[in-house]
Motif scaffolding. Structure first.
Motif, short mmCIF file in Angstrom:
data_model
loop_
_atom_site.label_atom_id
_atom_site.label_comp_id
_atom_site.label_asym_id
_atom_site.label_seq_id
_atom_site.Cartn_x
_atom_site.Cartn_y
_atom_site.Cartn_z
N MET A 8 0.83 -1.20 0.00
CA MET A 8 0.00 0.00 0.00
C MET A 8 0.87 1.25 0.00
O MET A 8 1.90 1.29 0.67
CB MET A 8 -0.92 0.01 1.22
N LEU A 9 0.44 2.25 -0.74
CA LEU A 9 1.05 3.58 -0.74
C LEU A 9 0.14 4.52 0.03
O LEU A 9 -1.02 4.19 0.32
CB LEU A 9 1.21 4.07 -2.18
N ALA A 10 0.63 5.70 0.35
CA ALA A 10 -0.17 6.70 1.05
C ALA A 10 -1.47 6.94 0.28
O ALA A 10 -1.45 7.13 -0.93
CB ALA A 10 0.61 7.99 1.21
N GLY A 11 -2.58 6.89 1.00
CA GLY A 11 -3.90 7.13 0.41
C GLY A 11 -4.64 5.87 0.02
O GLY A 11 -5.85 5.90 -0.19
N CYS A 12 -3.93 4.73 -0.08
CA CYS A 12 -4.59 3.47 -0.41
C CYS A 12 -5.47 3.03 0.76
O CYS A 12 -5.11 3.23 1.92
CB CYS A 12 -3.57 2.38 -0.72
N GLN A 13 -6.60 2.43 0.43
CA GLN A 13 -7.52 1.97 1.45
C GLN A 13 -7.80 0.48 1.30
O GLN A 13 -7.75 -0.06 0.20
CB GLN A 13 -8.85 2.73 1.36
N MET A 14 -8.14 -0.14 2.43
CA MET A 14 -8.50 -1.55 2.43
C MET A 14 -9.53 -1.78 3.52
O MET A 14 -9.44 -1.22 4.60
CB MET A 14 -7.27 -2.42 2.69
N ARG A 15 -10.51 -2.62 3.19
CA ARG A 15 -11.53 -3.03 4.15
C ARG A 15 -11.29 -4.47 4.57
O ARG A 15 -10.94 -5.31 3.75
CB ARG A 15 -12.93 -2.94 3.54
N PHE A 16 -11.51 -4.75 5.85
CA PHE A 16 -11.44 -6.12 6.36
C PHE A 16 -12.21 -6.17 7.67
O PHE A 16 -12.50 -5.14 8.28
CB PHE A 16 -9.99 -6.60 6.54
N THR A 17 -12.59 -7.38 8.05
CA THR A 17 -13.34 -7.53 9.29
C THR A 17 -12.40 -7.47 10.49
O THR A 17 -11.19 -7.74 10.37
CB THR A 17 -14.11 -8.87 9.33
N GLY A 18 -12.95 -7.17 11.63
CA GLY A 18 -12.17 -7.11 12.85
C GLY A 18 -11.66 -8.46 13.30
O GLY A 18 -10.75 -8.54 14.13
N GLU A 19 -12.23 -9.55 12.76
CA GLU A 19 -11.79 -10.91 13.09
C GLU A 19 -10.66 -11.39 12.19
O GLU A 19 -9.98 -12.36 12.52
CB GLU A 19 -12.95 -11.90 12.94
N THR A 20 -10.46 -10.74 11.04
CA THR A 20 -9.45 -11.18 10.08
C THR A 20 -8.04 -11.01 10.66
O THR A 20 -7.72 -9.94 11.18
CB THR A 20 -9.56 -10.36 8.78
#
Length: 155
Positions: free
Chosen positions: A76-88
């Motif tokens: 990831m570079l600055a500004g990149c986003q990622m979603r994941f669950t709190g259990e992952t």
């Protein structure tokens, strides 16, 4: 709308002790469960993330880093986003210390979006209109955080 400044918040240790975070804003239910939380993590070493069951996370990198999400590396570079669950299972690997914006929402209650913009816009450029719950001051960048309530399941 709230303007949040991480520089005014003292860092506290992660649940698992692997790093530090600056909790900027949080909303809790009467039972004490977190409904949503906005924080900035100070990432200064490789570490596993804490687990937050029942939460969804929107992670925004503020510098170069590598996330290992459920065993798969994601650069990831600055500004990149990622979603994941709190259990992952998630850990971070760093070429250099950096920070990350983390917005957590209670699964099934609300959904978060984050839009980054320059703190010092060019001539004629204005802030986007909309329903930001908070703007996080990240020095050269501002992060507009929007939270959307999800419809209740009629079941």
């Amino acid at each position: 709308m709230m303007v949040l400044d991480p520089a005014r918040v003292v860092p506290s240790p992660w649940r698992n002790g692997g790093g530090a975070t600056r909790e900027l804003a949080v909303s809790t239910a009467p039972c004490g469960n977190i409904l949503w939380r906005i924080s900035v993590a100070d990432l200064d070493r490789d570490a596993a993330f804490s687990v937050f069951p029942g939460m969804d996370r929107l992670f925004t990198a503020l510098g170069t880093l590598r996330l290992i999400v459920d065993g798969s590396p994601v650069d990831m570079l600055a500004g990149c986003q990622m979603r994941f669950t709190g259990e992952t299972p998630v850990s971070v690997s760093l070429p250099a210390p950096t920070r990350a914006l983390n917005v957590m929402t209670r699964r099934g209650f609300c959904h978060a979006e984050v839009a980054l913009r320059r703190a010092h816009p060019a001539s004629g450029e204005s802030a986007p209109e909309g329903s930001a719950v908070a703007t996080v001051d990240l020095d050269e960048v501002l992060a507009d955080v929007r939270l959307f309530l999800l419809p209740k399941d009629p079941r």
